[in-house]
Design a protein around this motif. Structure first.
Motif, PDB file in Angstrom:
ATOM      1  N   VAL A 237       0.853  -1.190   0.000  1.00 44.59           N
ATOM      2  CA  VAL A 237       0.000   0.000   0.000  1.00 44.59           C
ATOM      3  C   VAL A 237       0.889   1.242   0.000  1.00 44.59           C
ATOM      4  N   VAL A 238       0.618   2.155  -0.908  1.00 41.79           N
ATOM      5  CA  VAL A 238       1.335   3.427  -0.955  1.00 41.79           C
ATOM      6  C   VAL A 238       0.632   4.412  -0.033  1.00 41.79           C
ATOM      7  N   ARG A 239       1.410   5.040   0.845  1.00 41.43           N
ATOM      8  CA  ARG A 239       0.870   6.084   1.725  1.00 41.43           C
ATOM      9  C   ARG A 239       1.629   7.372   1.441  1.00 41.43           C
ATOM     10  N   ASP A 240       0.900   8.395   1.107  1.00 39.01           N
ATOM     11  CA  ASP A 240       1.506   9.635   0.638  1.00 39.01           C
ATOM     12  C   ASP A 240       2.063  10.458   1.798  1.00 39.01           C
ATOM     13  N   ALA A 241       3.151  11.169   1.521  1.00 38.40           N
ATOM     14  CA  ALA A 241       3.765  12.013   2.548  1.00 38.40           C
ATOM     15  C   ALA A 241       3.027  13.328   2.736  1.00 38.40           C
ATOM     16  N   GLY A 242       2.127  13.661   1.825  1.00 36.41           N
ATOM     17  CA  GLY A 242       1.304  14.845   2.006  1.00 36.41           C
ATOM     18  C   GLY A 242       1.925  16.146   1.560  1.00 36.41           C
ATOM     19  N   TYR A 243       2.948  16.092   0.712  1.00 33.90           N
ATOM     20  CA  TYR A 243       3.569  17.326   0.251  1.00 33.90           C
ATOM     21  C   TYR A 243       2.740  18.040  -0.814  1.00 33.90           C
ATOM     22  N   THR A 244       1.929  17.309  -1.551  1.00 36.69           N
ATOM     23  CA  THR A 244       1.095  17.917  -2.598  1.00 36.69           C
ATOM     24  C   THR A 244      -0.277  17.273  -2.633  1.00 36.69           C
ATOM     25  N   GLU A 245      -1.285  18.082  -2.780  1.00 35.25           N
ATOM     26  CA  GLU A 245      -2.656  17.685  -3.130  1.00 35.25           C
ATOM     27  C   GLU A 245      -3.461  16.981  -2.051  1.00 35.25           C
ATOM     28  N   ILE A 246      -2.903  15.992  -1.361  1.00 33.77           N
ATOM     29  CA  ILE A 246      -3.707  15.196  -0.445  1.00 33.77           C
ATOM     30  C   ILE A 246      -3.078  15.155   0.942  1.00 33.77           C
ATOM     31  N   ALA A 247      -3.864  14.704   1.928  1.00 29.43           N
ATOM     32  CA  ALA A 247      -3.422  14.729   3.318  1.00 29.43           C
ATOM     33  C   ALA A 247      -2.321  13.702   3.572  1.00 29.43           C
ATOM     34  N   PRO A 248      -1.369  14.029   4.481  1.00 27.60           N
ATOM     35  CA  PRO A 248      -0.312  13.085   4.826  1.00 27.60           C
ATOM     36  C   PRO A 248      -0.884  11.767   5.335  1.00 27.60           C
ATOM     37  N   GLY A 249      -0.257  10.677   4.921  1.00 31.07           N
ATOM     38  CA  GLY A 249      -0.676   9.361   5.365  1.00 31.07           C
ATOM     39  C   GLY A 249      -1.803   8.739   4.566  1.00 31.07           C
ATOM     40  N   SER A 250      -2.320   9.465   3.593  1.00 28.85           N
ATOM     41  CA  SER A 250      -3.418   8.927   2.788  1.00 28.85           C
ATOM     42  C   SER A 250      -2.951   7.712   1.990  1.00 28.85           C
ATOM     43  N   ALA A 251      -3.749   6.647   2.028  1.00 27.63           N
ATOM     44  CA  ALA A 251      -3.479   5.483   1.190  1.00 27.63           C
ATOM     45  C   ALA A 251      -3.938   5.811  -0.224  1.00 27.63           C
ATOM     46  N   THR A 252      -3.030   5.730  -1.170  1.00 25.99           N
ATOM     47  CA  THR A 252      -3.348   6.142  -2.532  1.00 25.99           C
ATOM     48  C   THR A 252      -3.444   4.987  -3.515  1.00 25.99           C
ATOM     49  N   VAL A 253      -2.616   3.961  -3.341  1.00 22.94           N
ATOM     50  CA  VAL A 253      -2.550   2.856  -4.303  1.00 22.94           C
ATOM     51  C   VAL A 253      -2.342   1.541  -3.563  1.00 22.94           C
ATOM     52  N   VAL A 254      -3.021   0.510  -4.019  1.00 22.78           N
ATOM     53  CA  VAL A 254      -2.745  -0.867  -3.596  1.00 22.78           C
ATOM     54  C   VAL A 254      -2.186  -1.604  -4.805  1.00 22.78           C
ATOM     55  N   ALA A 255      -1.014  -2.251  -4.624  1.00 19.11           N
ATOM     56  CA  ALA A 255      -0.368  -2.986  -5.710  1.00 19.11           C
ATOM     57  C   ALA A 255      -0.771  -4.452  -5.639  1.00 19.11           C
ATOM     58  N   ASP A 256      -1.650  -4.857  -6.544  1.00 14.24           N
ATOM     59  CA  ASP A 256      -2.239  -6.196  -6.533  1.00 14.24           C
ATOM     60  C   ASP A 256      -1.598  -7.033  -7.647  1.00 14.24           C
ATOM     61  N   HIS A 257      -0.451  -7.618  -7.344  1.00 16.76           N
ATOM     62  CA  HIS A 257       0.250  -8.485  -8.299  1.00 16.76           C
ATOM     63  C   HIS A 257      -0.119  -9.940  -8.013  1.00 16.76           C
ATOM     64  N   PRO A 258      -0.442 -10.729  -9.052  1.00 11.28           N
ATOM     65  CA  PRO A 258      -0.845 -12.123  -8.808  1.00 11.28           C
ATOM     66  C   PRO A 258       0.157 -12.920  -7.990  1.00 11.28           C
ATOM     67  N   ALA A 259       1.445 -12.698  -8.176  1.00  8.00           N
ATOM     68  CA  ALA A 259       2.453 -13.450  -7.432  1.00  8.00           C
ATOM     69  C   ALA A 259       2.435 -13.104  -5.950  1.00  8.00           C
ATOM     70  N   LEU A 260       1.987 -11.904  -5.612  1.00  2.00           N
ATOM     71  CA  LEU A 260       1.856 -11.527  -4.212  1.00  2.00           C
ATOM     72  C   LEU A 260       0.520 -11.976  -3.647  1.00  2.00           C
TER      73      LEU A 260
END
Length: 269
Positions: A237-260
Motif C-alpha cells: 500500500v502506498v501512503r503519501d507524505a502529504g507534500y502535494t494535493e492530499i493529506a499526509p498518510g493517505s493510502a493512494t494505491v494498492v499494488a495487486d500483483h498475482p504473485a503476491l
C-alpha cells in the motif's frame, strides 16, 4: 499537473524514518510528452498512468541499475535510502527533444487502456496518441539538469475518452483510492510508487517473469466498496507524505500483483 510525491521505502534499502529524512534527498524525474495540439495531441489518462508505472519498473530492472558497476546503480541506491520521491513534469516539441537527449529511458504506451495494461477488451483509449514517458536516473532534490528544471509541473490534466476496460484476472493491477481526487501528474507518480513497492516484494523468479513479459499491468480506480478490503489484504500500500494535493498518510494505491496475491487473502476488485 502536480507530480511531486514521496513514500517511505519498504524494500532492501529501507531504513528508519529518521534515517531516511536525514539522508541526502534525491528525486526520480519522469517527463510525459504532452503536445499542445494534434497530432500527436495528449495521451489518454490511463495510458499515461500505466506507462509511467512501467517506466519505473524498466528503470529498476535495467542493467545500469541492477549491476553494482552500473552507471546508475549508486544514484538509485542513494535515492532509495531516502524518500522515494518522484516528480512528473510535462514537455512538448523542442522541450521533449532536449529531454530525450539526456541519459534516460523512454517508455511508450499504445494509446489504449485495455491493450497497454493487458487488462481486457475495449480499451477506452479512443485512438489517442500513445503515451510517452521518459524516466531519468535520480538527481539531487536541488540539482535538476537545466533541461528538466525548466519544464512545467502543473497546468495540464488528462482524461479518458471512455471508461477503461475491466482488468483481466492474471494482470497486475495498481488500484487507485476511489475517495481521492488526484491530478494526472500526481496519479502517475503514485502509480510509479505502487509498481516499485510490488517490485520490491517479488522474488527473483517473479521479477524475471514480469520483466520478460514486458511489465504488463493495469491502473484502475478501485470500486468504492472494495477499497477497505484491498488495503487490508496484505498487499503493498502506498501512503503519501502529504507534500502535494492530499493529506499526509493517505493510502493512494494498492499494488495487486498475482504473485503476491497467492499467499494472501483474495483481493480482486
Amino acid at each position: 499537473m502536480p507530480g511531486s510525491d514521496t513514500t517511505a521505502p519498504t524494500g532492501p534499502s529501507a531504513h528508519t524514518a529518521a534515517h531516511r529524512d536525514a539522508a541526502p534527498q534525491f528525486v526520480l524525474p519522469l517527463v510525459v510528452r504532452i503536445e499542445r495540439s494534434a497530432p500527436p495531441g495528449p495521451p489518454a489518462r490511463t495510458d499515461a498512468l500505466q506507462t509511467a508505472a512501467r517506466a519505473v519498473l524498466v528503470l529498476l530492472s535495467d542493467a545500469r541499475v541492477v549491476r553494482e558497476e552500473g552507471e546508475w546503480h549508486q544514484a538509485v541506491r542513494d535515492w532509495q535510502d531516502g524518500r522515494i520521491r518522484k516528480v512528473v513534469r510535462r514537455a512538448r516539441g523542442a522541450e521533449w527533444r532536449r529531454a530525450c537527449a539526456l541519459p534516460g529511458i523512454t517508455v511508450t504506451g499504445d494509446g489504449s487502456t485495455g491493450r497497454e495494461g493487458r487488462g481486457g477488451e475495449g480499451s477506452g483509449g479512443g485512438g489517442r496518441h500513445p503515451a510517452e514517458v521518459r524516466v531519468f536516473p535520480p538527481v539531487p532534490l536541488d540539482g535538476w539538469p537545466k533541461e528538466l528544471a525548466r519544464l512545467q509541473v502543473s497546468g495540464t490534466d488528462l482524461d479518458d475518452p471512455a471508461p477503461p476496460a475491466a482488468p483481466a484476472s492474471d494482470v497486475p493491477v495498481l488500484w487507485l483510492n476511489p475517495e481521492l481526487e488526484m491530478s494526472a501528474g500526481k496519479a502517475m507518480a503514485q502509480a510509479g510508487h505502487g509498481a516499485q513497492l510490488a517490485w520490491w516484494e517479488l522474488d527473483d523468479g517473479a521479477r524475471a517473469a514480469w520483466r520478460a513479459a514486458g511489465f504488463p499491468l493495469a491502473v484502475r480506480t478501485a470500486p468504492p466498496g472494495d477499497w477497505e478490503r484491498l488495503t487490508s489484504a496484505g498487499l503493498p500500500v502506498v501512503r503519501d507524505a502529504g507534500y502535494t494535493e492530499i493529506a499526509p498518510g493517505s493510502a493512494t494505491v494498492v499494488a495487486d500483483h498475482p504473485a503476491l496475491r497467492r499467499s494472501r487473502p483474495a483481493a480482486r476488485g
